[in-house]
Design an enzyme around this catalytic site. Structure first.
Site, PDB file in Angstrom:
ATOM      1  CB  CYS A 107     -22.147  25.166  48.127  1.00  0.00           C
ATOM      2  SG  CYS A 107     -21.353  25.977  49.318  1.00  0.00           S
ATOM      3  CG  HIS A 143     -17.601  23.500  47.743  1.00  0.00           C
ATOM      4  ND1 HIS A 143     -18.682  24.219  47.149  1.00  0.00           N
ATOM      5  CD2 HIS A 143     -17.572  22.259  46.757  1.00  0.00           C
ATOM      6  CE1 HIS A 143     -19.547  23.627  46.216  1.00  0.00           C
ATOM      7  NE2 HIS A 143     -18.666  22.110  46.074  1.00  0.00           N
TER       8      HIS A 143
END
Length: 322
Positions: free
Chosen positions: A87, A163
């Site tokens: 990510c 994230h």
């Protein structure tokens, strides 16, 4: 996905991300960390090409705004995340590939990636990105050196996951680029007299406020034009202006002196980043083992341990009294 290999976790640090971008072959940009999201925080960093936001991931959280699945997906570079731990790199690459600023030179690797995969759907773009040996190699070169190897374990239900997502303005609208979604999240238009950063600020603040009080595991970084390049350009403009007017003033000299100091600061910062990257990748285990052996042979290990234990005990007692 077997063919994509393993991708390491990346530390949320401006030096790491700046070095990562350089490894991609991109020129003209660097990453700066934001210690606050207050009004005016971006003034000395313009132009800002995108924001990278790290937050605690919550499963099944629904986006607050519509996800783009219409024809805009053909013009916006958005790639689905199809592999774990990618990510950070996907957030950075998505921001860079949606940037059309003249300061930003994507370099051959990302230019080729964009040209090759722009006509693909988001999932195929994600597969293409994940299978790039150059990008995966650059990503994994940012890994911290581990002293010990442990057997892999499956993540537990209570284990926190973090994230990275990106925010940027594309064609007069603010978008959130989150590889775990089906498409970019549309956060609305940027007014004719508005700066996109003033639009995105309350969006990020609102997102932070949805978490429980005391939650501090957030990080915000900005992809900005290379600061040294900006300062050198400003010096050149001042010198050209002086040559045209045929005169020098104290104000101009002072401004050039100030810009040169800022360039020195940037040089020192980049040198520090390189030093920190060397330390991250260095294996200190042989040194630690040798040091412990020497201390044990000289019978200093136990006294040092007892002294450390005494200091910790005193600090604990002091805190209890307070």
């Amino acid at each position: 996905m077997e063919s994509a290999g393993d991708w390491c976790l990346i530390e949320s640090d401006p030096g790491v991300f700046t070095e990562l971008i350089k490894k991609f072959g991109v020129k003209g940009v660097q990453v700066e960390e934001m210690w606050t999201i207050d009004d005016g925080i971006f003034e000395n960093l313009r132009p800002v090409h995108g924001l990278i936001f790290l937050f605690k991931y919550v499963q099944h959280e629904e986006p607050s705004n519509p996800v783009v699945t219409d024809d805009r997906i053909q013009k916006i570079y958005f790639a689905k995340q199809v592999i774990n731990n990618a990510c950070a790199t996907q957030a950075v690459i998505s921001l860079l590939l949606n940037c059309n600023h003249p300061d930003v030179d994507l370099g051959p690797e990302l230019t080729k990636l964009k040209e090759f995969s722009m006509s693909f759907d988001p999932k195929m773009r994600g597969l293409t990105l994940s299978n790039s040996q150059t990008i995966r190699g650059a990503h994994n070169s940012m890994a911290q050196q581990t002293l010990f190897e442990f057997d892999r374990k499956l993540p537990t239900k209570d284990e926190d996951a973090y994230h990275f997502v990106g925010y940027t303005a594309i064609d007069g609208r603010v978008y959130e680029l989150d590889g775990l979604r089906e498409g970019p999240i549309d956060h609305g238009p940027v007014g004719a007299d508005q700066d996109w950063l003033n639009v995105v600020r309350p969006i990020i603040i609102k997102r932070i406020n949805t978490y429980t009080e005391g939650e501090v595991h957030f990080n915000l970084m900005a992809i900005v034009s290379d600061r040294k390049m900006i300062y050198e350009r400003q010096i050149e403009e001042l010198l050209n202006e002086n040559n045209m007017l045929g005169m020098e003033t104290d104000d101009v000299e002072n401004e050039i002196r100030r810009l040169k100091m800022l360039i020195e600061y940037e040089d020192a910062k980049m040198f520090k980043y390189k030093q920190e990257m060397v330390r991250r990748r260095h294996n200190y285990l042989p040194f630690i083992i040798t040091l412990l052996k020497v201390l044990a042979e000289e019978k200093k290990l136990v006294p040092l341990y007892e002294k450390a234990k005494e200091r910790i005990s005193k600090k604990c007692q002091k805190k209890l009294k307070v």
